[in-house]
Design an enzyme around this catalytic site. Sequence first.
Site: not given
Length: 807
Positions: A702, A745
């Site tokens: 990611s 996140k």
Amino acid sequence: MGSETSHNPSPSPGSLESVPSRLPVLPLRDVVIYPYMIFPVLVGRESSLRAVTDAVERDKTIFLVAQKNSVTEEPGVEDVYREGTIARIIQVLKLPNGLMKILVDGVVQAHVERFVPNPKYLEAEVQIHVPPATLDAELDALLRHTSSLFAEYVHLNRNVPSEVLVAFENTREPLRRVYYIAANILQSVDVKQRILQLMSIREQLHELIRILNSENDVLKIEKEIDTKVHDNIAKSQRKFFIQEQIRILQDELGDEDTSPELVKLREDIRKAKMPKGVEEKALEEFNKLKKTPPMSPESTVIRGYLDWMLSVPWHKRTRDNLRVDHVKTILDEDHFGLEKPKERILEHIAVLNLVREMKGQILCFVGPPGVGKTSLAKSIARALGRPLVRISLGGVRDEAEIRGHRRTYIGSMPGKIIQSMRRAGVINPLMLLDEVDKMSMDFRGDPSAALLEVLDPEQNVAFNDHYLDVDYDLSHVMFITTANIRYAIPLPLQDRMEIIELPGYLHHDKVEIARRHIIPKQLKEHGLEEKHVEIKDSAIAKIIADYTREAGVRNLEREIASVCRKVAREMVTARQGKNKKSKSARAPGTITVDAERVEKYLGVPRFRNRKKSTEHRIGSVTGLAWTSVGGDILSVDVSVMRGHDKLTLTGQLGDVMKESAQAALSYLRSHARPLGLSPTFFKGQEIHIHLPEGAIPKDGPSAGITMAMAMYSAVSGRAARSDVAMTGEITLRGEVLSIGGLNEKLLAAQRSGITTVLLPQENMKDLSEIPEKVKEGLKLIPISRIEEALPHVFDKQRSRNSRNAKA
């Protein structure tokens, strides 16, 4: 080589004088020949055949010595004893296979003076030795004692015939008696050789006494053991005979003489409402017990088996509380959040209201430590009104722990499944299999394979425990398993369970859990009242942010307990101080715990939360990362310098992250002109990518978009905005792919002061499941390609560093 021996008359002094001093030497294996013995010897070695042939051609006299090691094929002078017996060859017989059988007659004891060199066979000069045998009182006493010991030895040893003793009694000469005894003792070569090494008849007699005493002691012990074994066998046979008589008498009498204890046991079996096949097995074992004597070990084994059969539930069950609102109330009381697991449980309760019996419902809660997997199972059991039985599978490595041991083993017992059913006392408990991912396997079997039958709805209706050895129905049991790591659960086991992920708690979740559950519990445990202690939300937030780093709430509970102990001490100290000043103690005032007081109580913060940079920098871009204890921001720093077309990666990066960096560089190089970069920007340059906090391992795809933007910033010389963070996997075609851990996140971005977050377009559908509290204050921008991120990461002005832009 023969075993028969006989004895000849004593040699005369004249016959000894005719014996030559130089004689062929014949080495013997595993035998010592003494004077006065006639003994057959089988000769097969070439050197031995030549020695015998030469001896026959001369005067038929040969020197017999024993080999030190019988496996030596061609013995030399060092491989034979120097003491032996001079013998005459009486008879020679040549065999068809080339061997030779000779009959030798021992003449006199002798020893080698020196070996004569002879390439054909061993030859030596020998010195004759006749031990003096003057008969006096001492010698006579030694002879009598030795004779009595030898007589005892012959009687005790079954391998020595009694005729040996008759021949011994007819022998009168002392020396001949010594050699006769030595020849008939069954001992090793080195022990028997010792007699020939002694030059005095008294020494020889003393040695024989020592050997015979030792042998007689051993033989007596052997005889005692034989007697005991014989007695035990006779006793066992007699006991068996009596038991058979008792059994026949009991069969004749029938059940009239059965003890009250056995009558009650039979009634218990009939009242247990076992299935037909199981009851037949129990009654069969009961009939065996009746015919087995109470003192027999078998009786204890059968009685223990029947006790287990009676203690396991066969029909008794609890009545489930299937009111959906009741179950929802209890689950909400005990746990904050965990919406998906709660929803799944309520669905299960709703279905049970319609069908009453539902098979195949095996749930597996997977999540980090401390998120409430075990306590959620306890709440489900409480809500349904079922007893909870917990089996800890951590460290279990023996299949018998699940299936039990067979009754053939001493101390055998059922496995953990049947033991838990006995503990529950009903056929429909909630069985919690804790830490199902911590099982291991060794030579004793694989317990996870044994669990396949337990957790398979098609098979567990007839679960067979090795100890009970009957089918037991587990289909009414509600199984819930827990695990920390999904991939550690064997795949066949995963296939039989419905996996429910329990993610780590977010910051605001922990605040609510602390306020609703942890603080009231800890205040009660520490003897504090809520009216006397007020813990503000700012204090809870500081404990969560600065003193814990976890997905669950265990450490949070420990730190709050520590705060409660400090408050308790402060209150007690203040109260005791007032008591000293005045006799009447007033109630203490309220203690307010805020963020400042937390730092006073708990000391210097153990962790720090990274904040976004306040200035825009070239080559530095902020990304978002998921960790096992929540989300975090990830700074990616890139430097460009002169070098040899090299990409350097530091910061303990995993293979996937390194490949993402390589993919980002390849995309920038292949699309340099459309992105406004020089096509030769990598030529003669070295690009160094570093992710700070190098002691922490990092991996995952990611960070691909973040590393691409950081490299673009460093190469172009354009400063990246510090209030923008991003996450997404990239491809060589420039596409931005979806990622996981979005909830954590976004929370990390919010906590760190980020205002704009770039997300993969594919992840926009996941935003509907994320609480509004997490998205509050964040501008979420979807991107599907790398170039779409450039306008949001960089300001409109061009690079201030023209040299880097043209690199």
